[in-house]
Every structure is written in C-alpha cells, then in structure tokens.
Design a protein around this motif. Structure first.
Motif, PDB file in Angstrom:
ATOM      1  N   VAL A  50     139.745  83.317  10.731  1.00 14.13           N
ATOM      2  CA  VAL A  50     139.925  81.911  10.380  1.00 14.13           C
ATOM      3  C   VAL A  50     141.006  81.360  11.293  1.00 14.13           C
ATOM      4  O   VAL A  50     142.050  81.984  11.459  1.00 14.13           O
ATOM      5  CB  VAL A  50     140.341  81.749   8.905  1.00 14.13           C
ATOM      6  CG1 VAL A  50     140.660  80.297   8.611  1.00 14.13           C
ATOM      7  CG2 VAL A  50     139.253  82.251   7.980  1.00 14.13           C
ATOM      8  N   VAL A  81     143.322  77.891  12.570  1.00 15.46           N
ATOM      9  CA  VAL A  81     143.801  76.548  12.253  1.00 15.46           C
ATOM     10  C   VAL A  81     144.637  76.047  13.425  1.00 15.46           C
ATOM     11  O   VAL A  81     145.537  76.741  13.888  1.00 15.46           O
ATOM     12  CB  VAL A  81     144.642  76.554  10.962  1.00 15.46           C
ATOM     13  CG1 VAL A  81     145.345  75.213  10.773  1.00 15.46           C
ATOM     14  CG2 VAL A  81     143.777  76.861   9.763  1.00 15.46           C
ATOM     15  N   SER A 123     140.899  90.862   7.723  1.00 18.81           N
ATOM     16  CA  SER A 123     140.764  89.421   7.904  1.00 18.81           C
ATOM     17  C   SER A 123     141.909  88.930   8.776  1.00 18.81           C
ATOM     18  O   SER A 123     143.049  89.347   8.624  1.00 18.81           O
ATOM     19  CB  SER A 123     140.722  88.688   6.556  1.00 18.81           C
ATOM     20  OG  SER A 123     141.797  89.080   5.764  1.00 18.81           O
ATOM     21  N   ASP A 133     127.976  76.692   9.226  1.00 18.10           N
ATOM     22  CA  ASP A 133     129.289  76.542   9.817  1.00 18.10           C
ATOM     23  C   ASP A 133     129.651  75.089   9.976  1.00 18.10           C
ATOM     24  O   ASP A 133     130.720  74.761  10.461  1.00 18.10           O
ATOM     25  CB  ASP A 133     129.315  77.195  11.195  1.00 18.10           C
ATOM     26  CG  ASP A 133     129.561  78.671  11.071  1.00 18.10           C
ATOM     27  OD1 ASP A 133     129.938  79.094   9.960  1.00 18.10           O
ATOM     28  OD2 ASP A 133     129.378  79.384  12.053  1.00 18.10           O
ATOM     29  N   PRO A 162     138.385  81.850   2.533  1.00 18.77           N
ATOM     30  CA  PRO A 162     139.369  81.695   3.615  1.00 18.77           C
ATOM     31  C   PRO A 162     138.969  80.611   4.609  1.00 18.77           C
ATOM     32  O   PRO A 162     139.808  79.862   5.079  1.00 18.77           O
ATOM     33  CB  PRO A 162     139.381  83.082   4.265  1.00 18.77           C
ATOM     34  CG  PRO A 162     139.025  84.012   3.169  1.00 18.77           C
ATOM     35  CD  PRO A 162     138.052  83.252   2.308  1.00 18.77           C
ATOM     36  N   ARG A 163     137.681  80.509   4.877  1.00 19.50           N
ATOM     37  CA  ARG A 163     137.248  79.499   5.841  1.00 19.50           C
ATOM     38  C   ARG A 163     137.497  78.090   5.344  1.00 19.50           C
ATOM     39  O   ARG A 163     137.925  77.226   6.093  1.00 19.50           O
ATOM     40  CB  ARG A 163     135.762  79.671   6.149  1.00 19.50           C
ATOM     41  CG  ARG A 163     135.516  80.770   7.124  1.00 19.50           C
ATOM     42  CD  ARG A 163     134.073  80.915   7.435  1.00 19.50           C
ATOM     43  NE  ARG A 163     133.888  82.144   8.217  1.00 19.50           N
ATOM     44  CZ  ARG A 163     132.728  82.547   8.688  1.00 19.50           C
ATOM     45  NH1 ARG A 163     131.657  81.843   8.463  1.00 19.50           N
ATOM     46  NH2 ARG A 163     132.634  83.651   9.370  1.00 19.50           N
ATOM     47  N   GLY A 189     141.069  77.381   5.555  1.00 24.10           N
ATOM     48  CA  GLY A 189     141.412  77.099   6.945  1.00 24.10           C
ATOM     49  C   GLY A 189     141.043  75.680   7.324  1.00 24.10           C
ATOM     50  O   GLY A 189     141.804  74.980   7.991  1.00 24.10           O
ATOM     51  N   LEU A 215     143.533  73.221   5.818  1.00 24.18           N
ATOM     52  CA  LEU A 215     144.787  73.209   6.581  1.00 24.18           C
ATOM     53  C   LEU A 215     144.603  72.461   7.895  1.00 24.18           C
ATOM     54  O   LEU A 215     145.479  71.718   8.335  1.00 24.18           O
ATOM     55  CB  LEU A 215     145.249  74.636   6.855  1.00 24.18           C
ATOM     56  CG  LEU A 215     145.794  75.387   5.652  1.00 24.18           C
ATOM     57  CD1 LEU A 215     146.038  76.836   6.011  1.00 24.18           C
ATOM     58  CD2 LEU A 215     147.079  74.744   5.150  1.00 24.18           C
ATOM     59  N   ASP A 216     143.469  72.659   8.495  1.00 26.71           N
ATOM     60  CA  ASP A 216     143.200  71.983   9.761  1.00 26.71           C
ATOM     61  C   ASP A 216     143.143  70.471   9.559  1.00 26.71           C
ATOM     62  O   ASP A 216     143.632  69.701  10.376  1.00 26.71           O
ATOM     63  CB  ASP A 216     141.851  72.479  10.308  1.00 26.71           C
ATOM     64  CG  ASP A 216     141.977  72.933  11.745  1.00 26.71           C
ATOM     65  OD1 ASP A 216     143.027  72.652  12.342  1.00 26.71           O
ATOM     66  OD2 ASP A 216     141.038  73.539  12.260  1.00 26.71           O
ATOM     67  N   ALA A 223     143.767  81.587   3.266  1.00 28.43           N
ATOM     68  CA  ALA A 223     143.193  81.749   4.602  1.00 28.43           C
ATOM     69  C   ALA A 223     143.529  83.114   5.173  1.00 28.43           C
ATOM     70  O   ALA A 223     142.777  83.667   5.969  1.00 28.43           O
ATOM     71  CB  ALA A 223     143.703  80.648   5.532  1.00 28.43           C
ATOM     72  N   ARG A 224     144.691  83.668   4.774  1.00 28.57           N
ATOM     73  CA  ARG A 224     145.075  84.987   5.272  1.00 28.57           C
ATOM     74  C   ARG A 224     144.374  86.106   4.523  1.00 28.57           C
ATOM     75  O   ARG A 224     144.588  87.275   4.816  1.00 28.57           O
ATOM     76  CB  ARG A 224     146.593  85.157   5.148  1.00 28.57           C
ATOM     77  CG  ARG A 224     147.355  84.600   6.340  1.00 28.57           C
ATOM     78  CD  ARG A 224     148.781  84.281   6.015  1.00 28.57           C
ATOM     79  NE  ARG A 224     149.596  85.445   5.723  1.00 28.57           N
ATOM     80  CZ  ARG A 224     150.904  85.382   5.460  1.00 28.57           C
ATOM     81  NH1 ARG A 224     151.514  84.214   5.461  1.00 28.57           N
ATOM     82  NH2 ARG A 224     151.577  86.462   5.210  1.00 28.57           N
ATOM     83  N   GLY A 225     143.564  85.757   3.541  1.00 28.83           N
ATOM     84  CA  GLY A 225     142.770  86.764   2.861  1.00 28.83           C
ATOM     85  C   GLY A 225     143.392  87.298   1.579  1.00 28.83           C
ATOM     86  O   GLY A 225     142.992  88.354   1.094  1.00 28.83           O
ATOM     87  N   ARG A 249     133.485  72.808  13.259  1.00 35.02           N
ATOM     88  CA  ARG A 249     132.651  73.693  12.468  1.00 35.02           C
ATOM     89  C   ARG A 249     133.585  74.776  11.958  1.00 35.02           C
ATOM     90  O   ARG A 249     134.424  75.244  12.686  1.00 35.02           O
ATOM     91  CB  ARG A 249     131.570  74.327  13.329  1.00 35.02           C
ATOM     92  CG  ARG A 249     130.688  73.314  13.969  1.00 35.02           C
ATOM     93  CD  ARG A 249     130.020  73.966  15.148  1.00 35.02           C
ATOM     94  NE  ARG A 249     129.493  72.953  16.041  1.00 35.02           N
ATOM     95  CZ  ARG A 249     128.333  72.368  15.875  1.00 35.02           C
ATOM     96  NH1 ARG A 249     127.580  72.685  14.857  1.00 35.02           N
ATOM     97  NH2 ARG A 249     127.903  71.470  16.721  1.00 35.02           N
ATOM     98  N   VAL A 294     134.403  78.174  11.513  1.00 36.17           N
ATOM     99  CA  VAL A 294     133.887  79.451  12.037  1.00 36.17           C
ATOM    100  C   VAL A 294     134.711  80.590  11.451  1.00 36.17           C
ATOM    101  O   VAL A 294     135.921  80.509  11.436  1.00 36.17           O
ATOM    102  CB  VAL A 294     133.954  79.486  13.564  1.00 36.17           C
ATOM    103  CG1 VAL A 294     133.610  80.879  14.056  1.00 36.17           C
ATOM    104  CG2 VAL A 294     132.972  78.489  14.111  1.00 36.17           C
TER     105      VAL A 294
END
Lengths: 450, 222
Positions: free
Chosen positions: A327, A329, A359, B93, B135-136, B139, B142-143, B174-176, B220, B222
């Motif tokens: 992932v 960012v 991950s 995606d 997590p995606r 992410g 956050l983006d 996001a870090r799992g 997208r 990913v």
C-alpha cells in the motif's frame, strides 16, 4: 506440371509477381526476375534495350502501376488472418546457370548486377543518350527539341510523382513526410502539364491553346462536380476501414496476450490443482501481470519509490510463493531511492523467509519517505541473534544509517515490523564507507526492541 | 459484537460471476447463512428487499440497472441501510468504483483475495455496525485526506479533515495492523478504534471535499 530436378526447375510453382523493395526505381525488374526465375541483370538489360527501342519504358510503367509490392497486403493475406504470416518468403538463391563455369559466370553476373542496379549508372546512360543526340545535331542533322524534351519532362514528372505511390501509406502518419510527398506529386504533375502544353503549343496557335485550356478546365470542373461525392465516399470508406483494422489489431493484441498469459496459467492451475501453494502462486503472479498490463498506461512513472518497491515485492513474491501486499501513500520527493529500496527488499525477504506473508506500507511526506514491512511470524530478539543476523544488521540498519536515514525493528510475539525512514534532504554519510565498523555502533542506537 | 447475535449471520451475495458466488458460499461454509444470491442490480435490489439480510456482500461491478453497479444497489436500498449493511468485495483497483460504493452507503471494502477468517470477521464487524477498512482503502483515505493530521481535535462537523488520531488509526490499518493491535499500540480500547474507523467512514461518505472525487478519478488503489 511435372517436377524437374534441374537447377532451373527447383521450384514447382513460380513465386507470385511482386515488385521488390529496396531497389533504385520501383523494383519491377527484380520482381520480374524472381517471378520468371531469371537473373536480375539479364532482365534489366532486356528492359534497357526495350527502352531504347521505345516500348521498354511503357512496359516498365505498366508493371509499376499494376503489380503490387511485396509489402502491400493482398486479399489472400487478409483472409489468412493472424494465424499465418502475411508475407511469403520470397528470398530464393539466384539460380545459377551451370556448374562448370560457375565462378566466372558468377563474377560476370555480379558485375552486371552492380552495373545495372545503381541509379548513377542509369543516370549516366541517360546523359550519354543526351550527348549522342547533341552529337547528331552537331553532325548536321536537324532535331526538333520539342519532340525530345517534352517526353523527357513528362517522363521525369511521372517518375517524380509515382515514386511516392509506395511511400504514402507507410509514412503517411508523419506530417512532414506527407507534405514532402504532396510537394513531390505536385511538382511532378506540374512538369507533366507544362510538357503537354508545350507539345500542344506546337500543334495549335496560342489563341486556340488558351481557349482549349479554358474549355479543358471547364470540362474538368464539371467532371469533378459529378464525381466528387463518390471520391468523398471512397475516402470515408477507406478511413473507416483503416480504423476498423486498427481496432481489430488491438483486439488481436489483447487476445494474444490473454492466450499467452491467462489461458496458459489457467491450464497450469488445472494441472496443479493438487498443490494449493502452486495454484496460489500462479494465480497471484497472473493477477499481478494482468493488472500491470491493463493499467500500464498509468505506470509511466516507473522508477518512483512506489514502483520500485512494487517490483521488488512482486519479484520476491514470485520467488518464494509468499504473498506480499503493498500500500502506498503520497509521492516521494526524492529522486534517489536505491538504499531505501535495497533495505526494504532485505526486510521483505527476511519476513517472507522466516515469518510468511508480509504487508508493506510506503508513506511519502514532505519531510521523509517511510517504509513499513510487517509480518505475522513469531518475532525474534535482535539482542540474542544479532550475531548471525548479519542481514538485518548490515543490509537494513547499517545501510539506512549510511544513507542518512534510520531503521527500527519492532519484534513482538505476534509479528515483526521493520520501519525504514529516509529524510528528503538526507545525504549519504561519508564515514560509513569503511564497512562493518560503522554498522555496529549506530545500529545499536537506532534499533528498538519490545 | 457477535454475542448479541447467537445465530449465524444472514448474508446475501451479489456478484455477476456464478463461479465466484458458489466459491464464496463454499468458503464461508457454516460460518454464515447465505439466504440469497443475485447477479444483477435489479435482481439484487429485489432479493435484498424480500429477504432483508444482515449483510450484503456486494461486488462493485454489476450489470443491469442504469449501469451504476454496486453503488446503485446501495442507493436503491437506501431506506434499509439501518438494518441491511453492505460490504463491498471487489478485485477492482479503480478508486472511483470503491469510493462510489462507499459514498453510496456501504460500510466497508475488502478485496477478493481476503482470507476466509478475515472475511468472516469483516462480516461480523459490518453486521455490528462497524466499518471495515482494508489496508488499501486506508491507504486511499490517507492519500485523499492527507497524512499530516496536524489538528489534535477536529470538530465533528468538519468533514474534510482527519484528526491526528484518525490519521494514526488509518496509518496502522494501512500497515497491516488488526484493530486489537491498533488498540494496544495507541493505548486505547478496541471500541475506540472502531469508533475512529466509523468516523473516518462517515467523513469518506459525507465529505464534500472536491479533491476526493478528483483523487478518485486520478488514482487506482493498488
């Protein structure tokens, strides 16, 4: 047709009559030579002799117009479709006439070939002919220059314009090429018209000539008015055809890709259904490949931190059959990612080798790039196994420190997380160059255990 | 969470691929009760209205309707959102797809590669009214919202920014990290983590932030 075994009769069937490529004028002679199985210089000499006799040029022009080139797609080629080659192999060894005097005749042939194939020789021949005409005039014969020059001008105009026939399709996309071709065709047409007018001027008076031009122009205008819709229609149809062909080519491209990758993978999955690990690896690899293929137009910025780490993750995933999720960012402000990517690679490798699925989370801010690699293994204690874990010490902690960043390793009973940080303005440390001495001390300081 | 519901979760699977539906059904096994399936937008809306499941596993790409896919199913069932919870499950995606189905009212988004236990956990969480972020998706949030989270306390009506804590939670997802791990990491209760995630979900759904749409178009996940 009976099959003979003589050298001349090696081919049971004649190759199709096609104009050859990469020849000085239009490839007619070479094409005819291949079709008839004769030697090229012989055909060229025959054409030159015929040209001097008067009909050779007309024959040449006739073949030029009506015989397609090798490259031109023919209806049969289109019907064969994608499964067969659109072009047939046309390269045959030049048939040799005999075995006894093979060396000498080959030499003679080569000499003839080089003599007749170069445009300079052709030009020289033309100039010689011109000189001969002058000589004849000097000797006292009267020559009507109009009758000599006008056909010559017509001929050069025609050659100038026609030499673009074979080129316009291949290079038509380039505007510079297109305008050059248009100029050439235009000048050729102009030359021909001027020459025709000169001839006509010799037959009728000036006043009549002007009237004739006006009448001719009016006739042409009328004809154009009547025929214009057909031409426009024809142009549009060919445009549509071309687009359809492009779409068809793209579809074929996709089909070929699906066949090469997806269908193959599916077949392999069916074969290996007893081995779940192999099936999963195949499926993941195929998924990644298909994704990158479908979305490749978005991945122009290869070389970004995200792309590089994605590539590393994909490679390791493939190698060890352990899933790695990434992932990302933000976009990195740095241009040089080598140490961070190398350290991340080591961390991912450690995770999938010792702990299973990993991950990866990449976060780029205005201050720094951070990479987190997390696994769910049993964890380890850096203090106790630091001695033999040179990978962790040197490749991760030492490398990050030398690059001006830092690394932390958090290991608990429920997994390990390697954290890598590289400030945007970080500079490689010069004192870190002397190997393991630098990696021992600072590494201890920046690592943290729980 | 699951103590309130002793019985198995009643689930409807909406996906246009029959193979995927049956595969998912087999995978979930006895953990949930699949009370309906639907391959298109219109059938999905009908099945959901008739069977009133607790959770709908919803593919993002669906034929039928006006072409709105999974998001359209959620919109058609908008009046049921209190009882029926939607969990988007997709291979897509395309951030636009994911964000559109979340903004329509889905409570979570997971990828089709999720493990069975995680999926069952996600179904439980969504049924209990919590949000599920992969997590995606974290992410992506956050983006789109930015990772700074400088503000310590963002007022509830402020929908365009995340509080520092919410950024922390999103970053850990996001870090799992699991919710339990996030809770112990941040010294808060699991319930608080769930509250933070639900708040972020609400912001994702209600934010009028124009950048969000633009982001979704450009990116997208990913």
């Amino acid at each position: 047709m009976e099959t003979t075994t003589t050298p001349e009769g090696q081919l049971p069937q004649r190759p199709p009559l096609r104009r050859a490529l990469d020849t000085p004028v239009a490839g007619v002679c070479l094409g005819v030579a291949r079709h008839l199985g004769l030697s090229v210089p012989l055909v060229r000499v025959v054409f030159i002799v015929l040209a001097l006799a008067g009909v050779g040029l007309l024959l040449y022009c006739w073949l030029w117009i009506f015989v397609p080139t090798q490259e031109e797609p023919t209806p049969e080629a289109a019907r064969r479709g994608l499964s067969g080659p659109a072009l047939e192999q046309t390269d045959q060894p030049a048939p040799s006439s005999g075995t006894g005097a093979a060396g000498r005749s080959a030499k003679v042939q080569r000499g003839l070939d080089s003599l007749t194939s170069s445009p300079e020789v052709l030009l020289g021949g033309v100039l010689l002919g011109l000189g001969a005409v002058f000589m004849v005039q000097l000797l006292g014969f009267h020559i009507d220059w109009r009758l000599v020059l006008a056909p010559a001008v017509i001929l050069s105009g025609v050659i100038l314009a026609w030499s673009q026939i074979d080129r316009t399709q291949a290079e038509g996309a380039d505007p510079a090429h297109r305008s050059a071709a248009l100029w050439q065709v235009g000048i050729g047409a102009g030359l021909v018209m001027v020459a025709v007018l000169v001839i006509a001027g010799g037959l009728v008076g000036t006043g009549q000539l002007i009237t004739g031009i006006i009448v001719g122009a009016m006739l042409l205008g009328g004809l154009a008015l009547v025929l214009a819709p057909w031409f426009i229609r024809l142009y549009r149809t060919s445009q549509v055809e071309r687009e359809r062909a492009a779409a068809e080519a793209e579809r074929a491209d996709i089909a070929a890709h699906l066949h090469d990758s997806v269908l193959q993978t599916l077949a392999m999955i069916q074969k290996q259904k007893a081995d779940p690990a192999a099936v999963e690896r195949l499926a993941r690899g195929q998924e990644r490949q298909l994704r990158s293929w479908l979305y490749r137009q978005n991945a122009q910025a290869t070389g970004s931190l995200k792309d590089q780490i994605l590539a590393v993750a994909a490679e390791l995933e493939e190698l060890h059959s352990v899933p790695v999720d990434v992932v990302a960012v933000g976009e990195s402000r740095r241009s040089q990612h080598a140490p961070l990517v190398a350290a991340a690679r080591e961390a991912i490798l450690n995770a999938i080798k010792h702990a299973g699925p990993a991950s990866v989370y990449i976060e780029s801010t205005e201050q720094e790039d951070a990479v987190f690699v997390r696994d769910r293994g049993d964890g380890f204690d850096l203090e106790t196994i630091a001695g033999d874990r040179m990978g962790v010490r040197e490749s991760i902690i030492g490398r990050m420190h030398r690059a001006g960043g830092r690394a932390r390793i958090r290991s608990t009973g429920s997994g390990t997380e390697v954290q890598l940080f590289l400030p945007v303005d970080a500079q490689p440390k010069t004192n870190g160059n002397n190997g393991s001495a630098a990696s021992g001390g600072p590494a201890q300081k920046v690592s943290e255990h729980e | 969470m699951s103590e309130n519901h002793p019985g198995r979760r009643r689930v409807v699977i909406v996906d246009d691929h029959g193979i995927f539906r049956s595969g998912l059904k087999a995978e979930l096994g006895d953990a949930v009760e699949v009370i309906g399936e639907a391959p298109t937008v219109d059938e999905a809306a009908q099945v959901i209205r008739e069977s009133l499941p607790e959770v709908v596993l919803l593919d993002v790409h669906l034929p039928g309707g006006t072409g709105g896919g999974g998001a359209e199913v959620v919109k058609l069932c908008r009046d049921l959102l209190e009882e029926v919870r939607f969990l988007a499950i997709s291979v897509s995606d395309e951030a636009t797809d994911v964000v559109s189905v979340i903004r329509a009212g889905a409570r979570g988004y997971v990828t089709k590669t999720i493990s069975t236990e995680e999926l069952i956990g996600a179904i439980d969480a969504v049924a209990a009214g919590d949000a599920v972020f992969s997590p995606r998706l974290a992410g992506f949030v956050l983006d789109a919202f930015g990772t700074s989270g400088l503000v310590e306390d963002v007022r509830d009506e402020e929908l365009d920014r995340l509080s520092a804590r919410e950024v922390e939670v999103m970053r850990l997802i996001a870090r799992g990290y699991t919710y339990r791990e996030i809770a112990s990491e941040l010294f808060i209760s699991i319930k608080t983590v769930e509250t933070h995630v639900s708040k972020v979900l609400r912001k994702l759904q209600l934010s009028s932030r124009h950048e969000l749409t633009r982001w979704a178009e450009q990116r997208r996940i990913v």
